[in-house]
Design an enzyme around this catalytic site. Structure first.
Site, short mmCIF file in Angstrom:
data_model
loop_
_atom_site.label_atom_id
_atom_site.label_comp_id
_atom_site.label_asym_id
_atom_site.label_seq_id
_atom_site.Cartn_x
_atom_site.Cartn_y
_atom_site.Cartn_z
N ASN A 125 2.46 5.37 6.91
CA ASN A 125 1.98 4.06 6.50
C ASN A 125 2.78 2.90 7.11
O ASN A 125 2.30 1.77 7.14
CB ASN A 125 2.04 3.96 4.97
CG ASN A 125 1.73 2.57 4.46
OD1 ASN A 125 0.57 2.15 4.45
ND2 ASN A 125 2.76 1.84 4.05
N ASP A 169 11.54 3.04 3.82
CA ASP A 169 11.31 1.65 4.21
C ASP A 169 12.50 1.23 5.05
O ASP A 169 13.57 1.85 4.99
CB ASP A 169 11.18 0.74 2.98
CG ASP A 169 10.49 -0.57 3.30
OD1 ASP A 169 9.27 -0.68 3.05
OD2 ASP A 169 11.16 -1.49 3.81
N LEU A 188 0.82 -1.21 0.00
CA LEU A 188 0.00 0.00 0.00
C LEU A 188 0.85 1.26 0.00
O LEU A 188 0.53 2.24 -0.68
CB LEU A 188 -0.92 0.01 1.22
CG LEU A 188 -2.17 -0.89 1.14
CD1 LEU A 188 -2.87 -0.94 2.49
CD2 LEU A 188 -3.13 -0.40 0.07
N THR A 191 -3.68 -7.21 -0.30
CA THR A 191 -2.26 -7.15 0.01
C THR A 191 -1.83 -8.51 0.57
O THR A 191 -2.63 -9.44 0.67
CB THR A 191 -1.98 -6.07 1.06
OG1 THR A 191 -2.66 -6.42 2.28
CG2 THR A 191 -2.48 -4.70 0.59
N TYR A 229 -1.99 -4.55 17.26
CA TYR A 229 -2.28 -3.81 16.03
C TYR A 229 -3.57 -3.00 16.16
O TYR A 229 -3.62 -1.81 15.78
CB TYR A 229 -2.39 -4.82 14.88
CG TYR A 229 -2.70 -4.24 13.53
CD1 TYR A 229 -1.71 -3.57 12.80
CD2 TYR A 229 -3.95 -4.39 12.94
CE1 TYR A 229 -1.99 -3.06 11.53
CE2 TYR A 229 -4.23 -3.90 11.68
CZ TYR A 229 -3.25 -3.23 10.99
OH TYR A 229 -3.52 -2.72 9.74
N LYS A 273 -3.79 1.07 15.96
CA LYS A 273 -4.56 1.72 14.90
C LYS A 273 -5.71 2.56 15.47
O LYS A 273 -6.05 3.61 14.92
CB LYS A 273 -5.10 0.66 13.93
CG LYS A 273 -4.02 0.04 13.05
CD LYS A 273 -3.28 1.06 12.22
CE LYS A 273 -2.42 0.44 11.14
NZ LYS A 273 -1.68 1.44 10.35
#
Length: 303
Positions: free
Chosen positions: A89, A36, A17, A189, A155, A159
């Site tokens: 991201n 990254d 993404l 993904t 997670y 989020k």
């Protein structure tokens, strides 16, 4: 959307993404700093953006620490002279049920997702306020953070926190002309390929080159990486100058505005509530229509 003259940093944009967001921003004219943890992924992503006519440089760094966040901002300023857009991201997964999740499983995910979003947004906000020309913070959230998800304590918590930070920062940065929004994407993904109901359909679509069926694109709001990138481009643009503090979902053919938490029902008792009174009220009033939790299991149509 015309982003010429804008400079964007996209964390975790070496693949998936994040790379889709970086490509979309570059295609709209923005100069992009690709980030990254993997240098090879950074180099490949930069090469892709440049081959498509975009302006891009890379910065390999593990998001989380303040030093890494500052490096990304400094790279944008050094290479392109300014910073206008930040897309947070970067993320990792360490999925386990509660009783098997270790301290490291929890801390690693929170460090990258939640702390990484905080440190990068703080560094970007300082720079944008110094520039005095506004800016855009686009924070990547998840349905797991909105509804919870089995095996994703770390997670989901991170989020959910990211959406809460978007609402808070929208207030704090509004006078500086900096908008802050959370994107809740759903796309095919590597992560969604692990969902049994999705995997064979995604694989068949990729193998044959045919679009995903309507029950996925509309019913589940699941599409391609490219399907979600348009929202990030919009939120990075001048067209979204009045949009802030929102959690916006996108995937496949579906675009959605997530509601903010609010009181669904209220009851009153003169003098306050005893435990027995609460039990009675819950059984006959407030508790008769409880909220759902968890991401609904996808349902493929019967053949």
């Amino acid at each position: 959307m015309d982003l010429h003259g804008k400079v964007a940093v996209v964390t975790g944009s070496g693949r998936g993404l994040g790379l889709g967001y970086a490509r979309a921003l570059a295609a709209a004219g923005a100069a992009v700093v690709v980030n990254d943890v993997d240098q090879d992924a950074v180099d490949a992503a930069v090469a892709t953006l440049r081959s498509e006519g975009g302006a891009a440089v890379g910065a390999a760094a593990a998001v989380g620490d303040s030093a890494a966040a500052q490096e990304l901002v400094d790279t944008a300023v050094r290479e392109f002279g300014r910073l206008d857009v930040l897309v947070t991201n970067a993320g990792i997964l360490r999925d386990r049920v509660l009783w098997k999740m270790t301290d490291d499983d929890f801390d690693d995910v929170v460090r990258v997702h939640l702390r990484g979003t905080f440190t990068c947004a703080r560094a970007a906000a300082i720079r944008m306020r110094e520039q005095g020309a506004g800016g855009r913070l686009v924070l990547i959230a998840s349905p797991a953070g909105q509804r919870g998800n089995f095996g994703q304590t770390n997670y989901a918590a991170a989020k959910a926190g990211i959406v809460a930070m978007a609402r808070t920062w929208a207030m704090e940065l509004g006078r500086a002309g900096i908008t802050v929004n959370a994107v809740v994407p759903v796309a095919a993904t590597e992560m969604t390929r692990t969902i049994p109901a999705f995997a064979p359909v995604i694989e068949a679509s990729e193998r044959t080159g045919t679009p995903l069926p309507d029950w996925l694109r509309k019913g589940e709001g699941l599409g391609t990486v490219e399907d979600v990138a348009g929202l990030v481009t919009f939120l990075a643009s001048d067209a979204s100058k009045d949009v802030t503090g929102q959690a916006i979902g996108i995937g496949g053919d579906r675009l959605a505005l997530w509601s903010h938490p609010k009181e669904k029902a209220v009851a009153y008792a003169d003098g306050g509530w005893s435990s027995q009174a609460i039990a009675e009220e819950w059984a006959g009033g407030l508790g008769t229509d409880p909220e759902t939790y968890g991401i609904p299991a996808p349902q493929a149509p019967e053949a």
